[in-house]
Design a protein around this motif. Structure first.
Motif, PDB file in Angstrom:
ATOM      1  N   VAL A  60      -7.277   0.395  -3.323  1.00 55.87           N
ATOM      2  CA  VAL A  60      -6.992   1.488  -2.378  1.00 55.87           C
ATOM      3  C   VAL A  60      -5.856   1.090  -1.447  1.00 55.87           C
ATOM      4  N   SER A  61      -5.880  -0.166  -0.935  1.00 57.57           N
ATOM      5  CA  SER A  61      -4.814  -0.632  -0.049  1.00 57.57           C
ATOM      6  C   SER A  61      -3.461  -0.532  -0.743  1.00 57.57           C
ATOM      7  N   ALA A  93       2.739   4.664   8.820  1.00 63.08           N
ATOM      8  CA  ALA A  93       1.645   4.751   7.847  1.00 63.08           C
ATOM      9  C   ALA A  93       1.658   3.527   6.934  1.00 63.08           C
ATOM     10  N   THR A  94       2.833   3.212   6.376  1.00 61.23           N
ATOM     11  CA  THR A  94       2.942   2.044   5.501  1.00 61.23           C
ATOM     12  C   THR A  94       2.612   0.767   6.264  1.00 61.23           C
ATOM     13  N   ALA A 127      -1.157   0.298   7.268  1.00 58.86           N
ATOM     14  CA  ALA A 127      -1.960  -0.063   6.095  1.00 58.86           C
ATOM     15  C   ALA A 127      -1.655  -1.489   5.661  1.00 58.86           C
ATOM     16  N   LEU A 128      -0.375  -1.858   5.744  1.00 55.67           N
ATOM     17  CA  LEU A 128       0.047  -3.206   5.384  1.00 55.67           C
ATOM     18  C   LEU A 128      -0.588  -4.231   6.323  1.00 55.67           C
ATOM     19  N   GLY A 164       5.876   8.205   7.102  1.00 55.48           N
ATOM     20  CA  GLY A 164       5.527   7.106   6.215  1.00 55.48           C
ATOM     21  C   GLY A 164       5.838   5.745   6.813  1.00 55.48           C
ATOM     22  N   SER A 205      -8.075   0.539   4.956  1.00 55.52           N
ATOM     23  CA  SER A 205      -6.609   0.718   4.949  1.00 55.52           C
ATOM     24  C   SER A 205      -6.227   2.191   4.869  1.00 55.52           C
ATOM     25  N   ALA A 260      -4.121  -4.757   5.369  1.00 54.41           N
ATOM     26  CA  ALA A 260      -4.214  -5.537   4.128  1.00 54.41           C
ATOM     27  C   ALA A 260      -3.904  -7.007   4.383  1.00 54.41           C
ATOM     28  N   THR A 279       1.978   4.820  -1.478  1.00 51.08           N
ATOM     29  CA  THR A 279       2.195   6.198  -1.022  1.00 51.08           C
ATOM     30  C   THR A 279       3.123   6.235   0.186  1.00 51.08           C
ATOM     31  N   GLY A 280       2.889   5.301   1.123  1.00 52.35           N
ATOM     32  CA  GLY A 280       3.741   5.243   2.316  1.00 52.35           C
ATOM     33  C   GLY A 280       5.190   5.021   1.955  1.00 52.35           C
ATOM     34  N   PHE A 316      -3.706   4.154   7.297  1.00 50.95           N
ATOM     35  CA  PHE A 316      -2.613   4.970   6.754  1.00 50.95           C
ATOM     36  C   PHE A 316      -2.577   6.342   7.437  1.00 50.95           C
ATOM     37  N   GLY A 375     -11.320  -2.061  -2.690  1.00 53.65           N
ATOM     38  CA  GLY A 375     -10.567  -2.054  -1.437  1.00 53.65           C
ATOM     39  C   GLY A 375      -9.121  -2.444  -1.651  1.00 53.65           C
ATOM     40  N   VAL A 400      -2.363   3.056  -1.105  1.00 56.41           N
ATOM     41  CA  VAL A 400      -1.986   3.652   0.175  1.00 56.41           C
ATOM     42  C   VAL A 400      -0.602   3.172   0.600  1.00 56.41           C
ATOM     43  N   ILE A 401      -0.345   1.859   0.427  1.00 58.64           N
ATOM     44  CA  ILE A 401       0.956   1.312   0.817  1.00 58.64           C
ATOM     45  C   ILE A 401       2.057   1.904  -0.073  1.00 58.64           C
TER      46      ILE A 401
END
Lengths: 185, 316
Positions: B25-26, A93-94, A97-98, A90, A71, A101, B32-33, A75, B22, B29-30
């Motif tokens: 971290v996911s 990026a969000t 990563a989402l 962002g 992820s 996940a 942070t976004g 990102f 994991g 990261v989300i």
């Protein structure tokens, strides 16, 4: 990489070879950067009609080679996409990563082999992406209308097989044959 | 699973730990976004240098990649010009005759206007072209409708300048790298263009909606009916766009009125970046403080300021 003996048993030449092969871990990321670049093609259409190639690339690598698309990498790729498209930093990026996940979660919970029904999964992920983008653009203070994003959903679904073919090509170039035959974790 | 043993097998433990890591971290990261997005809301101009660097990376590559396609496009254009040349020539002749008649009336108007301006001592800042360049890339796949032009800070292009095509307004610059800049197109939902409706003289805003057509909003005097075919030009309000640049034509007068843009960036390979019409002064407070009597800021900007501090653009 797997045919090499453990680190302590390697000869210096084998260790060198091992490190020289490590760059291949960057292949999925680089292939998505190429897709991001393609998305800045000088097609000046007033509607967001160009498919979400970068998202599809992330999706394909996540389902086929989960170990190579963590992820945090998604990102970082999303940040590059945000900079390239002039979006609020962002947004992609969000969402990238989402997406990673969510795919992981679905895979873990359902114990499904996602490669069997990847197209419905792509439909679900792209739909969630468009809805998420609409919501996050509002959060970032630049609201956009929702309906025109439907065009992108349609074109993205149509482009999905092309992105899969592209990723298979990249995979074969970088890692040899047998795309998707091993989980890669 | 082995229930009798109190310990999990090492491999399974390792896998579970990795999965947990994991997930953490996911989540990080989300989060942070989302924080980045909130920062972008508070400070939209953040990371300007990074954005500029990205423009400088993207634009040269596309300038090279699109060369062969430009050649093919020109070839198609040349071939297309030969077909239908006769009908086009007839149509153009008819248009020319109409235009000549209109032009004569316009000449008389212009003389009268010049006389009136001289009488009223109207000082108008002129338009100044900074650079003529071409559109090299766009963001067809993203949430925003922007285009990249091959001119940046080294050519004098900064953020907030009007970009004009052959047929009318294209947009305005929002970011600039050293050799490339990003143009916010009229169709972007964030685009707001102050316009005047030529027939009625009303002021309004033209707003993009991520669709081929634009919307006319915030019209002053909404009870005056509009008609399809009403032309819109920039009004000069806001100080970015010079007045009189064609913006579009009303195609559907029902609320909200729909506007067809005058210039399509698709056809406008070459665009002209102009200086901002009336750029906001870098520091406007001393000018207000100097005058003994309170003067509205708008009046100061429109040239009604003391003789000692004339408007800078008027001197160019």
């Amino acid at each position: 990489m797997r045919d090499l003996p453990p680190w302590r048993l390697m000869t210096p030449a084998e260790r060198r070879r091992h490190w020289q092969r490590q760059w291949r871990l960057a292949i999925p990321g680089l292939s998505v950067v190429v897709l991001i670049f393609l998305m800045t093609a000088p097609l000046l259409v007033p509607v967001p009609v160009f498919p979400q190639l970068a998202l599809l690339g992330v999706l394909v690598w996540t389902t086929a080679r989960p170990g190579l698309m963590p992820s945090w990498l998604a990102f970082g790729l999303g940040l590059i996409a945000d900079l390239a498209f002039g979006q609020p930093l962002g947004l992609d990026a969000t969402l990238f990563a989402l997406a990673v996940a969510v795919v992981r979660l679905v895979e873990m919970r359902q114990r499904l082999d996602l490669r069997l029904f990847d197209w419905p999964l792509a439909l679900a992920v792209v739909t969630l992406f468009e809805l998420g983008a609409w919501a996050l653009m509002t959060l970032a203070g630049q609201p956009i209308p929702l309906l025109p994003l439907g065009w992108q959903l349609v074109t993205s679904l149509a482009a999905y097989p092309l992105v899969v073919a592209y990723c298979i090509g990249v995979q074969r170039l970088g890692f040899g044959r047998g795309f998707g035959s091993e989980p890669g974790r | 699973m082995d229930w009798t043993s109190g310990r999990r097998p090492t491999a399974m433990r390792r896998e579970q730990n990795l999965a947990l890591l994991g997930a953490v971290v996911s989540g990080a990261v989300i989060a942070t976004g989302l924080i980045l997005l909130i920062i972008a809301r508070v400070n939209p101009d953040g990371a300007a240098r990074l954005r500029g660097a990205m423009l400088d990376l993207l634009t040269p590559v596309w300038s090279v990649v699109r060369l062969p396609f430009d050649g093919i496009g020109r070839g198609v254009d040349v071939a297309g010009d030969y077909f239908g040349a006769v009908t086009r020539a007839r149509r153009l002749e008819a248009e020319l005759a109409e235009a000549r008649a209109a032009l004569q009336a316009r000449d008389a108007d212009r003389v009268a206007l010049m006389q009136l301006r001289r009488v009223a001592r109207v000082a108008e800042p002129g338009r100044r072209a900074i650079v003529t360049t071409r559109i090299v890339a766009a963001t067809a796949g993203a949430m925003t409708r922007t285009a990249l032009i091959a001119a940046g800070r080294s050519e004098g292009v900064t953020a907030g300048l009007p970009v004009v095509g052959a047929d009318g307004l294209i947009g305005r610059t929002i970011e600039a790298g050293s050799g490339a800049a990003r143009v916010l197109l009229l169709t972007d939902p964030a685009s707001r263009i102050p316009v005047t409706i030529v027939r009625t003289g009303q002021a309004a805003l033209v707003v993009g909606a991520n669709r081929p057509r634009l919307e006319l909003r915030d019209r002053v005097g909404a009870d005056v009916p509009l008609a399809a075919g009403d032309r819109l030009v920039t009004s000069g309000d806001g100080g970015v766009f010079p007045p009189g640049i064609p913006v579009g034509t009303i195609v559907d007068p029902r609320e909200p009125p729909q506007v067809r843009p005058a210039a399509s960036p698709l056809g406008a390979a070459y665009v002209r970046v102009e200086a901002a019409y009336l750029p906001l002064p870098a520091d406007s407070t001393p000018a207000v403080a100097e005058s003994a009597t309170p003067v509205p800021v708008e009046a100061l900007r429109s040239g009604a300021r003391p003789r000692a501090a004339p408007a800078a653009p008027a001197l160019r």
